[in-house]
Write a protein that holds these residues in place. Sequence first.
Motif, PDB file in Angstrom:
ATOM      1  N   TYR A  74      52.707  57.167  29.006  1.00  0.00           N
ATOM      2  CA  TYR A  74      52.356  56.211  27.956  1.00  0.00           C
ATOM      3  C   TYR A  74      51.547  55.023  28.477  1.00  0.00           C
ATOM      4  CZ  TYR A  74      52.390  53.243  23.932  1.00  0.00           C
ATOM      5  OH  TYR A  74      51.968  52.451  22.900  1.00  0.00           O
ATOM      6  N   PRO A  75      52.045  54.255  29.458  1.00  0.00           N
ATOM      7  CA  PRO A  75      51.269  53.069  29.867  1.00  0.00           C
ATOM      8  C   PRO A  75      50.023  53.389  30.664  1.00  0.00           C
ATOM      9  CG  PRO A  75      53.218  53.281  31.234  1.00  0.00           C
ATOM     10  CD  PRO A  75      53.335  54.319  30.168  1.00  0.00           C
ATOM     11  N   PHE A  76      50.019  54.527  31.378  1.00  0.00           N
ATOM     12  CA  PHE A  76      48.906  54.809  32.277  1.00  0.00           C
ATOM     13  C   PHE A  76      47.832  55.711  31.669  1.00  0.00           C
ATOM     14  CE2 PHE A  76      52.481  53.881  35.149  1.00  0.00           C
ATOM     15  CZ  PHE A  76      51.942  52.796  35.801  1.00  0.00           C
ATOM     16  N   VAL A  77      48.196  56.522  30.692  1.00  0.00           N
ATOM     17  CA  VAL A  77      47.244  57.478  30.124  1.00  0.00           C
ATOM     18  C   VAL A  77      47.023  57.226  28.630  1.00  0.00           C
ATOM     19  CG1 VAL A  77      46.745  59.925  29.716  1.00  0.00           C
ATOM     20  CG2 VAL A  77      47.917  59.218  31.826  1.00  0.00           C
ATOM     21  N   ILE A  78      48.098  57.136  27.871  1.00  0.00           N
ATOM     22  CA  ILE A  78      47.986  57.095  26.414  1.00  0.00           C
ATOM     23  C   ILE A  78      47.619  55.707  25.901  1.00  0.00           C
ATOM     24  CG2 ILE A  78      49.250  57.431  24.251  1.00  0.00           C
ATOM     25  CD1 ILE A  78      50.932  59.530  25.784  1.00  0.00           C
ATOM     26  N   GLU A  79      48.375  54.688  26.308  1.00  0.00           N
ATOM     27  CA  GLU A  79      48.149  53.336  25.777  1.00  0.00           C
ATOM     28  C   GLU A  79      46.742  52.810  26.054  1.00  0.00           C
ATOM     29  OE1 GLU A  79      50.507  49.088  25.566  1.00  0.00           O
ATOM     30  OE2 GLU A  79      50.587  50.249  27.408  1.00  0.00           O
ATOM     31  N   PRO A  80      46.190  52.977  27.285  1.00  0.00           N
ATOM     32  CA  PRO A  80      44.846  52.439  27.529  1.00  0.00           C
ATOM     33  C   PRO A  80      43.737  53.168  26.785  1.00  0.00           C
ATOM     34  CG  PRO A  80      46.040  52.798  29.596  1.00  0.00           C
ATOM     35  CD  PRO A  80      46.800  53.490  28.525  1.00  0.00           C
ATOM     36  N   ALA A  81      43.979  54.422  26.363  1.00  0.00           N
ATOM     37  CA  ALA A  81      42.889  55.232  25.829  1.00  0.00           C
ATOM     38  C   ALA A  81      42.979  55.507  24.331  1.00  0.00           C
ATOM     39  CB  ALA A  81      42.841  56.569  26.576  1.00  0.00           C
ATOM     40  N   VAL A  82      44.169  55.373  23.753  1.00  0.00           N
ATOM     41  CA  VAL A  82      44.361  55.810  22.366  1.00  0.00           C
ATOM     42  C   VAL A  82      44.879  54.644  21.529  1.00  0.00           C
ATOM     43  CG1 VAL A  82      45.485  57.485  20.856  1.00  0.00           C
ATOM     44  CG2 VAL A  82      44.931  58.110  23.223  1.00  0.00           C
ATOM     45  N   ALA A  83      44.277  54.440  20.354  1.00  0.00           N
ATOM     46  CA  ALA A  83      44.709  53.375  19.447  1.00  0.00           C
ATOM     47  C   ALA A  83      46.134  53.640  18.958  1.00  0.00           C
ATOM     48  CB  ALA A  83      43.762  53.287  18.254  1.00  0.00           C
ATOM     49  N   THR A  84      46.852  52.582  18.631  1.00  0.00           N
ATOM     50  CA  THR A  84      48.261  52.705  18.266  1.00  0.00           C
ATOM     51  C   THR A  84      48.460  53.601  17.052  1.00  0.00           C
ATOM     52  OG1 THR A  84      48.606  50.464  19.107  1.00  0.00           O
ATOM     53  CG2 THR A  84      50.340  51.392  17.736  1.00  0.00           C
ATOM     54  N   ARG A  85      47.652  53.421  16.017  1.00  0.00           N
ATOM     55  CA  ARG A  85      47.786  54.258  14.820  1.00  0.00           C
ATOM     56  C   ARG A  85      47.519  55.727  15.138  1.00  0.00           C
ATOM     57  NH1 ARG A  85      47.788  53.226   9.318  1.00  0.00           N
ATOM     58  NH2 ARG A  85      48.887  51.379  10.031  1.00  0.00           N
TER      59      ARG A  85
END
Length: 669
Positions: free
Chosen positions: A155-166
């Motif tokens: 989540y913090p290293f791959v998903i959160e930086p690249a994908v918008a929350t919605r």
Amino acid sequence: MPLFALTIFGSAFLLFLVQPIIAKEILPWFGGSAAVWTTCMVFFQCALLAGYAYADVLARRLAPRNQTLVHAALLVASLAVLPIIPSAHWKPSGADDPLASILGLLVVTLGLPFFLLSTTSPLLQSWFALRFPGRNPYRLFALSNLASLLALVAYPFVIEPAVATRTQAQAWSIGYAVFVVLCAATAWRNLQVRDMRVREAEHVMASTPTLGRQVLWCALAATSSVLLLAVTSHLTQNIAAVPLLWVVPLAIYLSTFILCFESPRLYPRETLLPIAAAALGVMAWCLADARLTHELWLQIAVFSLGLFVVCMFCHGELARLKPAPRYLTRFYLMVSFGGALGAALAGIVAPLVLRAHFELALCLVGAALLLAWQVRRDAIVFAMLAGVAFVATIGCGLWYVTDFYDDTLLATRNFYGVLRVQQFGEGRTEHRSLVSGTIMHGVQYESPAVRRQPTSYYTTSSGIGRLLETLHPRLDPLRVGVIGLGTGTLAAYGTPGDLYRFYDINPAVIAIARRDFTYLGDSEAHVETPLGDARLTLEREPPAELDVLAVDAFSSDAIPVHLITKEALALYAKQLRAGGVVAFHVTNRFLDLVPVVDSIARANGMEAVWIHDEGEDALANRSDWVLVSRNHALLASPRIATAASAIPPHPEWRVWTDDFNNLFQVLRR
């Protein structure tokens, strides 16, 4: 076997991925408080308990075929609540109870999917034990925790930086639909086993765990759960309430489950028990010694390693005491009950009963007592070490509590954190301070000669002081908004006809500022103190035509990220008159937020000026303010320009938005 493993892996991955996703979605609605995560954890643990109870009842009371039909029906029904996007009507109005609002939101938004994901591991392990007698189903529990750990790290290293929350929420919903298909396929395959009745009969022959053994399972799980939340709170209240820092302790917690349930060899009991005793003593010392409070990396290292060692002890003992597969679901039910009990103690009971974050000290004492109980029949050396750890944690706990109350006139705690009013000095130096967490949030001297003078981060040499003194001769009256009340120090700049409007989400802060400090009452300006999250309040209000909007809402060193994004600044700008200024207070020991403000200013077509003040005046503290405006002439005025510092350029940094922030970028090296 592969289908069981894949389904359990997928359910655990989704189960723990949804936790930071939903928490980040609702965090801005509740003031960016670190307590949002603790409240979410209470829900997650209770939902997990409900899922494990369901699995236990299903496995013990229904025939395999009926288990399959009931579970499949619920899986299909759960698709109706997708996607897991919280409705805007859950946004608080200001007077709402945040605890009840968060729990209600979570139940409605993802209650059924989360519940069913939580049932997967124990229920499918039960089916696995019937289908593959002689195989070890507990290894699937280790696989489940591995999937959970991967989700948290991703989540913090791959998903959160690249994908918008919605988009994260929508993608998760698609993943959940795929899981429903996988789980239904596993259930269907389970129905194909022809000799299930014979295997069930063999399964029933296992001996029943005693009540004492079940209580011990619960105590071990509760201890690790309370320690997880207490350490998480200890770290996040002083750094930032963002998912990254919630993930680290939870990842440590899960990794110990993986190691202990994968193989007995990975829990070297005789080596680990004395290390656990030492770790408890070291954590207690670091908590109690006020000189170590602001040693960030020492605190992170000590409490992260300590959490790992103590959880290895708790979960290693659980793995050592696990029952035969027949009582697998009862074992998981008691472990889950312990986890939920620990979460409730840390997330609900402690804030209601304890005046400060004393639960960590109490948890260390409890863990030492449990360690002593577990080794009471082992070697005398182990028992002595555990006894020393128990005495040390009690002593350090008393030291911590005593030190906390030194010079304290008032201590109060609610959902938004711990507040203290402290009194120091004598005569002309006598003064009161408001402390939030571990950081001072305002000082007022008692002497009539200086009682009305702005102090600490707000003196005339600070960025906000220079701005207000520059504006006063030009604009009369002045309209000033302040996000974050503290002691109300900025009201000292008010002159007749001025408006000073302080936005604060914490009712305790407003009560303290009016009762224990006199800045608001002494001000010559008209003072207002609306209650509620400033951003939500500003969204609902018409443009306020402010000359200045000061953003000063940090709690301890934690930052409410939703107040320092591109969209937030655009909202603030709408509340300003032409030529108005947004002043960000970014004083922080650990995070360099000046470039963040500069980047969101540029993204909104505005100019930023950084004013660093060393606080050399007797009444001052070191401070950093960034003034943001489209009024170049004002920012270039002598009183401001002569104190300005160059803002280090970081063109490689992405602009912080409501969907993106990067804590690693801003950590001070």
